[in-house]
Structure formats: C-alpha cells, structure tokens
Design a protein around this motif. Structure first.
Motif, PDB file in Angstrom:
ATOM      1  N   GLU A 365       0.824  -1.191   0.000  1.00  0.00           N
ATOM      2  CA  GLU A 365       0.000   0.000   0.000  1.00  0.00           C
ATOM      3  C   GLU A 365       0.867   1.253   0.000  1.00  0.00           C
ATOM      4  O   GLU A 365       2.017   1.231   0.437  1.00  0.00           O
ATOM      5  N   LEU A 366       0.288   2.377  -0.472  1.00  0.00           N
ATOM      6  CA  LEU A 366       1.002   3.639  -0.464  1.00  0.00           C
ATOM      7  C   LEU A 366       1.287   4.085   0.968  1.00  0.00           C
ATOM      8  O   LEU A 366       0.430   3.976   1.853  1.00  0.00           O
ATOM      9  N   TYR A 367       2.504   4.601   1.180  1.00  0.00           N
ATOM     10  CA  TYR A 367       2.836   5.126   2.508  1.00  0.00           C
ATOM     11  C   TYR A 367       1.903   6.276   2.855  1.00  0.00           C
ATOM     12  O   TYR A 367       1.309   6.310   3.926  1.00  0.00           O
ATOM     13  N   GLY A 368       1.756   7.267   1.975  1.00  0.00           N
ATOM     14  CA  GLY A 368       0.718   8.276   2.087  1.00  0.00           C
ATOM     15  C   GLY A 368       1.048   9.472   2.941  1.00  0.00           C
ATOM     16  O   GLY A 368       1.987   9.482   3.750  1.00  0.00           O
ATOM     17  N   ASP A 369       0.245  10.532   2.766  1.00  0.00           N
ATOM     18  CA  ASP A 369       0.439  11.802   3.471  1.00  0.00           C
ATOM     19  C   ASP A 369       0.168  11.663   4.962  1.00  0.00           C
ATOM     20  O   ASP A 369       0.891  12.239   5.791  1.00  0.00           O
ATOM     21  N   GLU A 370      -0.880  10.938   5.326  1.00  0.00           N
ATOM     22  CA  GLU A 370      -1.226  10.811   6.735  1.00  0.00           C
ATOM     23  C   GLU A 370      -0.117  10.123   7.521  1.00  0.00           C
ATOM     24  O   GLU A 370       0.187  10.514   8.657  1.00  0.00           O
ATOM     25  N   ALA A 371       0.481   9.091   6.927  1.00  0.00           N
ATOM     26  CA  ALA A 371       1.568   8.390   7.613  1.00  0.00           C
ATOM     27  C   ALA A 371       2.759   9.311   7.812  1.00  0.00           C
ATOM     28  O   ALA A 371       3.429   9.267   8.856  1.00  0.00           O
ATOM     29  N   LEU A 372       3.039  10.170   6.831  1.00  0.00           N
ATOM     30  CA  LEU A 372       4.151  11.108   6.953  1.00  0.00           C
ATOM     31  C   LEU A 372       3.884  12.113   8.069  1.00  0.00           C
ATOM     32  O   LEU A 372       4.783  12.427   8.865  1.00  0.00           O
ATOM     33  N   VAL A 373       2.651  12.657   8.137  1.00  0.00           N
ATOM     34  CA  VAL A 373       2.304  13.601   9.200  1.00  0.00           C
ATOM     35  C   VAL A 373       2.457  12.931  10.566  1.00  0.00           C
ATOM     36  O   VAL A 373       3.004  13.515  11.519  1.00  0.00           O
ATOM     37  N   SER A 374       2.000  11.692  10.675  1.00  0.00           N
ATOM     38  CA  SER A 374       2.116  10.961  11.931  1.00  0.00           C
ATOM     39  C   SER A 374       3.577  10.719  12.298  1.00  0.00           C
ATOM     40  O   SER A 374       3.965  10.835  13.469  1.00  0.00           O
ATOM     41  N   PHE A 375       4.393  10.384  11.295  1.00  0.00           N
ATOM     42  CA  PHE A 375       5.822  10.158  11.540  1.00  0.00           C
ATOM     43  C   PHE A 375       6.475  11.434  12.036  1.00  0.00           C
ATOM     44  O   PHE A 375       7.265  11.419  12.998  1.00  0.00           O
ATOM     45  N   ALA A 376       6.168  12.564  11.391  1.00  0.00           N
ATOM     46  CA  ALA A 376       6.754  13.843  11.798  1.00  0.00           C
ATOM     47  C   ALA A 376       6.307  14.228  13.199  1.00  0.00           C
ATOM     48  O   ALA A 376       7.091  14.756  14.002  1.00  0.00           O
ATOM     49  N   ALA A 377       5.036  13.968  13.519  1.00  0.00           N
ATOM     50  CA  ALA A 377       4.523  14.292  14.847  1.00  0.00           C
ATOM     51  C   ALA A 377       5.251  13.502  15.922  1.00  0.00           C
ATOM     52  O   ALA A 377       5.469  13.985  17.035  1.00  0.00           O
ATOM     53  N   GLY A 378       5.641  12.277  15.598  1.00  0.00           N
ATOM     54  CA  GLY A 378       6.374  11.460  16.555  1.00  0.00           C
ATOM     55  C   GLY A 378       7.768  11.982  16.838  1.00  0.00           C
ATOM     56  O   GLY A 378       8.381  11.590  17.834  1.00  0.00           O
ATOM     57  N   LEU A 379       8.274  12.841  15.967  1.00  0.00           N
ATOM     58  CA  LEU A 379       9.607  13.423  16.162  1.00  0.00           C
ATOM     59  C   LEU A 379       9.554  14.788  16.833  1.00  0.00           C
ATOM     60  O   LEU A 379      10.572  15.279  17.327  1.00  0.00           O
ATOM     61  N   ALA A 380       8.387  15.432  16.804  1.00  0.00           N
ATOM     62  CA  ALA A 380       8.260  16.799  17.282  1.00  0.00           C
ATOM     63  C   ALA A 380       8.512  16.896  18.796  1.00  0.00           C
ATOM     64  O   ALA A 380       8.118  16.003  19.553  1.00  0.00           O
ATOM     65  N   PRO A 381       9.163  18.025  19.216  1.00  0.00           N
ATOM     66  CA  PRO A 381       9.785  19.037  18.353  1.00  0.00           C
ATOM     67  C   PRO A 381      11.115  18.524  17.827  1.00  0.00           C
ATOM     68  O   PRO A 381      11.784  17.726  18.478  1.00  0.00           O
ATOM     69  N   THR A 382      11.487  18.977  16.660  1.00  0.00           N
ATOM     70  CA  THR A 382      12.717  18.487  16.039  1.00  0.00           C
ATOM     71  C   THR A 382      13.329  19.559  15.163  1.00  0.00           C
ATOM     72  O   THR A 382      12.625  20.449  14.670  1.00  0.00           O
ATOM     73  N   GLY A 383      14.636  19.484  14.980  1.00  0.00           N
ATOM     74  CA  GLY A 383      15.331  20.391  14.092  1.00  0.00           C
ATOM     75  C   GLY A 383      15.560  19.767  12.733  1.00  0.00           C
ATOM     76  O   GLY A 383      15.324  18.568  12.527  1.00  0.00           O
ATOM     77  N   PRO A 384      16.018  20.549  11.736  1.00  0.00           N
ATOM     78  CA  PRO A 384      16.194  20.050  10.371  1.00  0.00           C
ATOM     79  C   PRO A 384      17.095  18.831  10.274  1.00  0.00           C
ATOM     80  O   PRO A 384      16.767  17.870   9.565  1.00  0.00           O
ATOM     81  N   HIS A 385      18.225  18.848  10.974  1.00  0.00           N
ATOM     82  CA  HIS A 385      19.161  17.728  10.830  1.00  0.00           C
ATOM     83  C   HIS A 385      18.579  16.439  11.396  1.00  0.00           C
ATOM     84  O   HIS A 385      18.711  15.364  10.794  1.00  0.00           O
ATOM     85  N   ARG A 386      17.954  16.529  12.552  1.00  0.00           N
ATOM     86  CA  ARG A 386      17.352  15.329  13.144  1.00  0.00           C
ATOM     87  C   ARG A 386      16.195  14.840  12.297  1.00  0.00           C
ATOM     88  O   ARG A 386      16.016  13.624  12.103  1.00  0.00           O
ATOM     89  N   LEU A 387      15.396  15.750  11.766  1.00  0.00           N
ATOM     90  CA  LEU A 387      14.262  15.365  10.939  1.00  0.00           C
ATOM     91  C   LEU A 387      14.718  14.667   9.671  1.00  0.00           C
ATOM     92  O   LEU A 387      14.209  13.590   9.322  1.00  0.00           O
ATOM     93  N   VAL A 388      15.678  15.252   8.966  1.00  0.00           N
ATOM     94  CA  VAL A 388      16.163  14.649   7.723  1.00  0.00           C
ATOM     95  C   VAL A 388      16.859  13.319   7.999  1.00  0.00           C
ATOM     96  O   VAL A 388      16.714  12.348   7.242  1.00  0.00           O
ATOM     97  N   GLY A 389      17.599  13.234   9.106  1.00  0.00           N
ATOM     98  CA  GLY A 389      18.240  11.970   9.453  1.00  0.00           C
ATOM     99  C   GLY A 389      17.226  10.862   9.684  1.00  0.00           C
ATOM    100  O   GLY A 389      17.413   9.718   9.237  1.00  0.00           O
ATOM    101  N   ALA A 390      16.122  11.191  10.384  1.00  0.00           N
ATOM    102  CA  ALA A 390      15.077  10.191  10.613  1.00  0.00           C
ATOM    103  C   ALA A 390      14.392   9.792   9.320  1.00  0.00           C
ATOM    104  O   ALA A 390      14.069   8.611   9.108  1.00  0.00           O
TER     105      ALA A 390
END
Length: 425
Positions: A365-390
């Motif tokens: 199945e497609l990973y999708g926009d909702e999964a990406l938002v959820s993934f980002a929320a699990g990292l918050a708060p985060t900076g650019p380097h940590r976000l891109v690394g994840a």
C-alpha cells in the motif's frame, strides 16, 4: 530358424562351402575388425612395451608395425606432458584400480604433430589374479577437442564481455552520479541563525532522476528556496531539471514573488517544450525573511505535495496549497500561495512524492500523506538535521518499496533553552 526335422540350424547352413570354411571366414572377419576398427587398439606388457597394435592406430600415428611392436612403449607415443601424466597418475591408478576410462591424452605422430585422444585401459589378469598385460582402446578426440577449445574460447569471450560490461556499468554509474550532483547544490549556504538540512535519495544508479532542490541567499535578510520533481527519467529529465533549476534561480533574483516565479517557469517550459513532447514538473518555491527572531515564509506550489511545519509545541501543520497546477502543462496554469511564520524550534519540511508514494506492508500500500504527518509528529519538536536523518532511515526501511527518487529540504530556527538560544538537533 529350425530345420524341417525340428532342430536349430547350424551356423553357416545354407551357405556355400563347408562349416570349416565358414568358421575361417568368421575368424578372418574378427581379425579384420580389429585391424580396421574405427578406433585404435593396442596391447602392452606390464612394463609398457607394445605387443600388439592395430592398423587404425598405426595409420593415425604414421608409423609401421615394425617400428612399434617390441620396440616402443606406450609412453613413447605420448607427448612430454602426456608421459609425465602417464608415469605419475595413469600407470599407478591403473595398477590399483585395474581400469581407467576416457582419459584425455595427446599422442605424438611421426611428423611431430599432436593427436588428441581419449584412452581407456584395462589390466588383464590370470585366473590366479596375476596381471598379465594391458589392453588399451584409443579414440580420436580431434573434433571433440576442437569443440572443447571452441567452448573454452566462447566462455573466455563471455567472461571478458561480462567484465567489460561491469566496467562499463561502473563508469556509467560514476558518470551519472557526477551529472546528478551537478544538478544539485554541492552544499547549502550557511545562513546565520538558521538551520538547514537536505537529502537526495536515488532510486536507481542507472538512471538520472528528476528531483531537484536549491537554497540561496538573495540579500542579508532574505533567502530563496525551491524543491520539485520533473516528469520522466534519464537524459531528457536531466535537461529539464537543469532548465528548471536555473530558470527559478534567475527568476527569484529578479522577483521575490513565488507565484510569479512559477509563472515564469511555466512560460519557459511551454516555450521550450511544444508539440508532441510536452514536459512539465511540480515545484514548491519560497522566500523566507528574517524578522527579529522569526522567519516569515512565503510559499507557492504548482502541483506539488504540501509542505509540513513541525512546531516546537509538537503540532504538525500542513500548508494548504491545493489547486496548484503542474508547471509547464497549461498556458493559464494557476499556482497557489501560502504563508507561515517559523518561530524558534519550528521546522519547515519540503519533500517530493517519492516519499509518500513508497509501497509498504504485505499488500504494497502507499505510505501516504497521513503516515508522513504521523511520523513527523512522533519526532516533534525536532530540528532540520534530526528530521532529515530520521527520514533517511525511513527511506532505507522501505527497501524495494521505494522505486522513485526522493528529495528532502528542511529549514528551521534553533529552539530557545532556559539558558538562552540553542541549536535544534
């Protein structure tokens, strides 16, 4: 077949001559078969001395019976290498096993030429088990040897072709990598007080991708950035990427309105690609301006996935740019603007659809926009380097489910700490 009296017919019955004559005929035929058989025959004493040899083998060797019988040993018929092999392997194994089958050797003819043969030898023994002599059958292997040599040459040629193909592939991959990097900035500029990070994932080392990004300063307060994805793969996509990137850079240097910049790119692509070969892209273009301790961001999108803002308080916002059209597809294309303010600890993420269109799970199945938002929320708060690394780790985890190139660009401000300004990780 039976006689009228009921008994079996004797051999030779009904043929002219006596039974003795017929028996003599059979004996003559057996001798003739030995002499003119389609293979060579010879018998040797235990020391290798040739005691008997047929005319076929003599003809192959170009020797007479008087030159061979009682005067030569079997090893004398072999080449130098064959003699060594006969003494060290052939003869000892024959004494132990009593039989050797299909051994490849080379005989030396009277003219000095080589005759490839296959040799089968049997050790004849007495009733008491004592070895008496060695019987050997020799088959001409000239055609077989030629066939084997041809196979060997073909194998070597195939191996060389494979090595050459691998070398060509490596050179092509290196060339494509260099060309791919020439379409992207070598490094992002160091902007005081701003944190940035980027990543480009190539789905195939054998194809040029069409994703692109850039970030550069306009003046001491404003910085321009963009990220996008052109249609297609390969050299044509690379040419389109190059045109798109440098068009946007030029447009941003003359006008800081992201919507106008996309309109300029749209005009250029429509003018350059006409007729039956239209070319288009998706793109998000932005300008950020430092205002005290914040970044005011103006963004415009043409058919591109929405940017995300990961807030320092843990929220994830989607910048709504729905309705933005593909760039280069229509003369009157519409591009949708958006605005946001980045405060200390906030991070803006732009990405191409290779990320959200990856296939995951047993049902692909497609990973999708909702999964990406959820993934980002699990990292918050985060900076650019940590976000891109994840996100890089996430891309690697997709495995063969990730079949498209992916570009990432993250921009943020360091988060405040109790002791003063700090750097987001």
């Amino acid at each position: 077949m039976n006689r009228p009296g009921g008994g079996p017919e004797e051999p030779g019955a009904g043929l002219p001559g006596t039974h003795a004559a017929f028996t003599a005929l059979l004996e003559d035929s057996a001798e003739e078969l030995y002499e003119s058989a389609p293979c060579g025959y010879l018998s040797t004493l235990l020391d290798g001395t040739i005691a008997k040899i047929n005319a076929t083998l003599l003809g192959w060797l170009g020797l007479s019976r008087g030159e061979v019988v009682g005067r030569m040993r079997f090893s004398d018929l072999l080449t130098v290498g064959g003699k060594l092999y006969h003494e060290t392997h052939f003869a000892p194994l024959l004494r132990i096993q009593g039989h050797l089958n299909g051994i490849a050797l080379d005989l030396r003819t009277a003219t000095g030429s080589r005759l490839p043969v296959l040799v089968t030898s049997t050790l004849k023994k007495s009733h008491d088990g004592e070895p008496l002599l060695i019987r050997t059958t020799v088959f001409d292997a000239t055609e077989r040897r030629a066939y084997e040599q041809e196979l060997l040459r073909a194998r070597r040629a195939a191996e060389e072709a494979r090595r050459q193909a691998e070398a060509d592939r490596e050179r092509l991959c290196e060339t494509l990598a260099v060309l791919q990097h020439s379409l992207l900035p070598e490094t992002l500029p160091d902007i005081p007080g701003v944190r940035t990070a980027c990543h480009y994932h190539t789905a195939s080392t054998m194809q040029l991708g069409g994703d692109f990004y850039d970030l550069f300063e306009l003046d001491d307060r404003r910085t321009a950035f963009f990220l996008g994805d052109v249609c297609g793969k390969g050299p044509q996509a690379a040419a389109l990427t190059s045109l798109t990137r440098y068009t946007l850079r030029t447009a941003l240097l003359h006008d800081v309105d992201p919507v106008a910049n996309l309109g300029m790119l749209n005009t250029v692509l429509l003018d350059r690609y006409t007729g039956d070969d239209p070319r288009y892209c998706t793109a998000a273009v932005g300008v950020m301006e430092r205002v005290e301790d914040t970044l005011e961001v103006r963004l415009a999108s043409g058919g591109h996935p929405p940017a995300l803002v990961i807030r320092v308080d843990g929220r994830v916002e989607t910048l709504d740019t729905r309705g933005g059209m593909l760039v280069g597809a229509l003369p009157a294309a519409q591009f949708v603007p958006a605005r946001t303010t980045l405060r200390p600890g906030d991070t803006l993420l732009l990405y191409t659809d290779g990320l959200t269109e990856a296939r995951v799970g047993p049902h692909r199945e497609l990973y999708g926009d909702e999964a990406l938002v959820s993934f980002a929320a699990g990292l918050a708060p985060t900076g650019p380097h940590r976000l891109v690394g994840a996100l890089k780790d996430l891309l690697r985890g997709f495995g063969d489910g990730l079949d498209d190139d992916t570009a990432l660009l993250a921009i943020g401000l360091p988060a405040r700490t109790d002791t003063g300004p700090g750097i987001a990780t």
